[in-house]
Enzyme design. Sequence first.
Site, PDB file in Angstrom:
ATOM      1  N   GLU A 171      12.251  -0.450   7.100  1.00 54.39           N
ATOM      2  CA  GLU A 171      10.805  -0.635   7.258  1.00 54.39           C
ATOM      3  C   GLU A 171      10.514  -1.728   8.279  1.00 54.39           C
ATOM      4  OE1 GLU A 171       8.372  -0.517   3.702  1.00 54.39           O
ATOM      5  OE2 GLU A 171       7.245  -2.250   4.420  1.00 54.39           O
ATOM      6  N   TYR A 187       1.065  -0.374   7.616  1.00 57.31           N
ATOM      7  CA  TYR A 187      -0.326  -0.172   8.031  1.00 57.31           C
ATOM      8  C   TYR A 187      -1.104  -1.365   7.500  1.00 57.31           C
ATOM      9  CZ  TYR A 187      -4.588   2.823   8.388  1.00 57.31           C
ATOM     10  OH  TYR A 187      -5.804   3.394   8.679  1.00 57.31           O
ATOM     11  N   GLY A 241      -3.550   0.418  -1.231  1.00 57.65           N
ATOM     12  CA  GLY A 241      -3.694  -0.858  -0.525  1.00 57.65           C
ATOM     13  C   GLY A 241      -4.396  -1.869  -1.397  1.00 57.65           C
ATOM     14  N   ALA A 260     -13.863   5.244  -0.658  1.00 53.14           N
ATOM     15  CA  ALA A 260     -13.585   6.449   0.124  1.00 53.14           C
ATOM     16  C   ALA A 260     -12.796   7.485  -0.689  1.00 53.14           C
ATOM     17  CB  ALA A 260     -12.823   6.086   1.379  1.00 53.14           C
ATOM     18  N   ASP A 319       1.616   1.672 -16.109  1.00 54.79           N
ATOM     19  CA  ASP A 319       2.166   1.674 -14.750  1.00 54.79           C
ATOM     20  C   ASP A 319       3.071   2.892 -14.553  1.00 54.79           C
ATOM     21  OD1 ASP A 319       1.929   0.124 -12.407  1.00 54.79           O
ATOM     22  OD2 ASP A 319       3.953  -0.667 -12.653  1.00 54.79           O
ATOM     23  N   LYS A 343       1.209  10.161  -9.812  1.00 62.40           N
ATOM     24  CA  LYS A 343       1.307  10.218  -8.344  1.00 62.40           C
ATOM     25  C   LYS A 343       2.338  11.284  -7.920  1.00 62.40           C
ATOM     26  CE  LYS A 343       1.773   5.653  -7.664  1.00 62.40           C
ATOM     27  NZ  LYS A 343       1.860   4.382  -6.910  1.00 62.40           N
TER      28      LYS A 343
HETATM   29  P1  FAD Z   1      -1.552   2.295  -6.789  1.00 62.24           P
HETATM   30  O1  FAD Z   1      -0.226   2.810  -7.123  1.00 62.24           O
HETATM   31  O2  FAD Z   1      -2.654   3.263  -6.698  1.00 62.24           O
HETATM   32  O3  FAD Z   1      -2.026   1.218  -7.843  1.00 62.24           O
HETATM   33  C1  FAD Z   1      -1.241   0.080  -8.138  1.00 62.24           C
HETATM   34  C2  FAD Z   1      -1.113  -0.009  -9.661  1.00 62.24           C
HETATM   35  O4  FAD Z   1      -2.403  -0.120 -10.237  1.00 62.24           O
HETATM   36  C3  FAD Z   1      -0.470   1.208 -10.254  1.00 62.24           C
HETATM   37  O5  FAD Z   1       0.930   1.039 -10.334  1.00 62.24           O
HETATM   38  C4  FAD Z   1      -1.164   1.321 -11.595  1.00 62.24           C
HETATM   39  O6  FAD Z   1      -0.480   0.568 -12.551  1.00 62.24           O
HETATM   40  C5  FAD Z   1      -2.514   0.690 -11.388  1.00 62.24           C
HETATM   41  N1  FAD Z   1      -3.588   1.663 -11.152  1.00 62.24           N
HETATM   42  C6  FAD Z   1      -4.286   1.850 -10.018  1.00 62.24           C
HETATM   43  N2  FAD Z   1      -5.250   2.780 -10.199  1.00 62.24           N
HETATM   44  C7  FAD Z   1      -5.136   3.205 -11.467  1.00 62.24           C
HETATM   45  C8  FAD Z   1      -5.850   4.167 -12.261  1.00 62.24           C
HETATM   46  N3  FAD Z   1      -6.885   4.854 -11.773  1.00 62.24           N
HETATM   47  N4  FAD Z   1      -5.447   4.363 -13.541  1.00 62.24           N
HETATM   48  C9  FAD Z   1      -4.425   3.657 -14.062  1.00 62.24           C
HETATM   49  N5  FAD Z   1      -3.722   2.725 -13.356  1.00 62.24           N
HETATM   50  C10 FAD Z   1      -4.063   2.502 -12.074  1.00 62.24           C
HETATM   51  N6  FAD Z   1       0.108  -2.534   1.706  1.00 62.24           N
HETATM   52  C11 FAD Z   1      -0.491  -2.403   2.920  1.00 62.24           C
HETATM   53  O7  FAD Z   1      -1.625  -2.879   3.103  1.00 62.24           O
HETATM   54  N7  FAD Z   1       0.126  -1.743   3.950  1.00 62.24           N
HETATM   55  C12 FAD Z   1       1.353  -1.182   3.812  1.00 62.24           C
HETATM   56  O8  FAD Z   1       1.864  -0.584   4.758  1.00 62.24           O
HETATM   57  C13 FAD Z   1       2.009  -1.292   2.557  1.00 62.24           C
HETATM   58  N8  FAD Z   1       3.231  -0.740   2.369  1.00 62.24           N
HETATM   59  C14 FAD Z   1       3.824  -0.825   1.121  1.00 62.24           C
HETATM   60  C15 FAD Z   1       5.066  -0.210   0.927  1.00 62.24           C
HETATM   61  C16 FAD Z   1       5.678  -0.256  -0.316  1.00 62.24           C
HETATM   62  C17 FAD Z   1       6.992   0.447  -0.506  1.00 62.24           C
HETATM   63  C18 FAD Z   1       5.053  -0.948  -1.393  1.00 62.24           C
HETATM   64  C19 FAD Z   1       5.707  -1.004  -2.749  1.00 62.24           C
HETATM   65  C20 FAD Z   1       3.834  -1.572  -1.209  1.00 62.24           C
HETATM   66  C21 FAD Z   1       3.198  -1.518   0.040  1.00 62.24           C
HETATM   67  N9  FAD Z   1       1.956  -2.141   0.281  1.00 62.24           N
HETATM   68  C22 FAD Z   1       1.341  -2.003   1.503  1.00 62.24           C
HETATM   69  C23 FAD Z   1       1.325  -2.956  -0.776  1.00 62.24           C
HETATM   70  C24 FAD Z   1       0.294  -2.165  -1.580  1.00 62.24           C
HETATM   71  O9  FAD Z   1      -0.827  -1.905  -0.764  1.00 62.24           O
HETATM   72  C25 FAD Z   1      -0.132  -2.994  -2.787  1.00 62.24           C
HETATM   73  O10 FAD Z   1       0.942  -3.156  -3.666  1.00 62.24           O
HETATM   74  C26 FAD Z   1      -1.365  -2.463  -3.505  1.00 62.24           C
HETATM   75  O11 FAD Z   1      -1.812  -3.461  -4.424  1.00 62.24           O
HETATM   76  C27 FAD Z   1      -1.113  -1.211  -4.339  1.00 62.24           C
HETATM   77  O12 FAD Z   1      -1.150  -0.063  -3.579  1.00 62.24           O
HETATM   78  P2  FAD Z   1      -0.578   1.316  -4.228  1.00 62.24           P
HETATM   79  O13 FAD Z   1      -0.886   2.425  -3.340  1.00 62.24           O
HETATM   80  O14 FAD Z   1       0.823   1.086  -4.635  1.00 62.24           O
HETATM   81  O15 FAD Z   1      -1.536   1.378  -5.506  1.00 62.24           O
END
Ligand code: FAD
Length: 347
Positions: A42, A74, A133, A146, A183, A190
Site C-alpha cells: 500500500e 484516498y 472513511g 451520500a 463489528d 460487507k
Molecule cells: P465501516 O466498516 O463502514 O465502519 C467501521 C466500523 O463501524 C465497522 O467495523 C462497524 O463496527 C461500525 N459500523 C459502521 N456502520 C455501521 C452500521 N450501519 N451498523 C453497524 N455497525 C456499523 N481512510 C481513508 O480516508 N482513506 C483510505 O484510503 C483508507 N484506507 C484504509 C485501508 C484499510 C485497509 C483500512 C483498515 C482502513 C483504511 N482507512 C482509510 C481508514 C478508514 O477510513 C477508517 O478506519 C474509518 O473509520 C472506517 O472506514 P470503513 O470503511 O472501514 O468503515
Amino acid sequence: MPAQPKPNGASINGIYPLNDVGEMGASSLPVKAGRQAKLSFEVFPAKTAAGQKTLLNELEGLAGYNPEFISVTYGAGGSSRNGTAATAKAIQNRYQTQVMAHITYSAQSRADVIASLEQFKDIGIRQILALRGDEIANAPKTEAQAFANSVEFISAVKEMGFDVIRTTAYPDIHKDAKDADADFDWLLAKFDAGASEAITQFFFDADHFLKLRDRLDKYGFADRLIPGILAFQDAQKMQNFAQQCGVYIPPALKKELDKTANSELAEAHALSVLLDLWLRLSAEGISRYHVYTLNKSRPTQTLLELLGVGKQVSCQLSAPPVTAKKHSSSDFPKGEKALNFSKMSYL
Ligand code: FAD
C-alpha cells in the site's frame, strides 16, 4: 486451519519468541514465512510530479516481489481524489501489476464519489477498496449522507462492474462498533454486499487477528482475511498513528519499544517486532500479507529479505523509469501540503 504449536516464553517485545522458531520445525517455518507468501503493498498518493517520480522509484524495489496488487489510498473527504488516480495510473503504466484504488464516500456528494469511480474505471483500475472513511469535522450533513453506510456503498460499487471489491476489517475492533460481535456482523454484511476480501487495519496483537480469522473460518471465510502489516521504523510515530486509528499496542510491547526509543537500535527493534508478528502469523497458516509501506521500500525489503521471501522474475517493469517532466502538473491536486506521517488523517 491446522493446529499449530503455540509459542512459549518471552520475546523482546512480548509477542513471539524468535528463538523458539526451531520448536515448530526449523526447516518448514522459513519456507512458509518466505517463499510461499503472497504480498500486496500500500502506498499513499504523490502530491507532486517529483514526489511521484520518487514513489515510482521506491516501488522498483518492491515490484520484483510480484505483488498481487499495489493499492493507493484516498484522502479523507475526497481530498486526494486526483492524486489517487494519477498515482494509480502511473504505477499501472510502469509496472505490470494490478492496482487497487481506495475510495471513501464520507463527506462527499454521491455524484462526486461516482465521478471518482468512473475516473478509476477510465484509467483501467479494476480493483477497489470501498470505504466509508472517517467523518470530517464541520462537513455539510447532506453531503456526509451520500451513501447510508459502507454496505450500501459496496453494493453500489459492485453494480459499476469492477472485478474485485475489497473491504476493511479491524482485529482490535473499530471504535464505532458497539462490541466485537457487532463489528464481526458488520464485516459479514460487507461480504454479503459484494466485498470478496477484507484487508485489516494494522495490528500488533496477533491473537486479535487470529481470533477474527478463526471466527471467519466458521463461515468458510478465513481465506478472505488479509492481515495489514505496518512497515514502521519509528516507534513513536507508529504509536501516535496507532492511537489515531484505535490500534491496540500491548503494554509489554510498548514498554520494550520505549527502551530503544531515539537510540541507534530503534530501527532494528522495529524490524524485530515486525519479524515476530509475521512469523507468528505464518506459523498459524497465514500466507497473504498487505504491507503498509509508508512509501518507502527499504523497511519492507529488509523485512522480506530476512523472512526469505524471494523476488520473482515474473513482475517486470513495463516501461523505463519515468521522469517528472513526463507528467503534467494538472495531474496533481493543487495547493496541498506534503504529507506528514505524524499528522496524517489517513496515509
Ligand atoms: P465501516 O466498516 O463502514 O465502519 C467501521 C466500523 O463501524 C465497522 O467495523 C462497524 O463496527 C461500525 N459500523 C459502521 N456502520 C455501521 C452500521 N450501519 N451498523 C453497524 N455497525 C456499523 N481512510 C481513508 O480516508 N482513506 C483510505 O484510503 C483508507 N484506507 C484504509 C485501508 C484499510 C485497509 C483500512 C483498515 C482502513 C483504511 N482507512 C482509510 C481508514 C478508514 O477510513 C477508517 O478506519 C474509518 O473509520 C472506517 O472506514 P470503513 O470503511 O472501514 O468503515
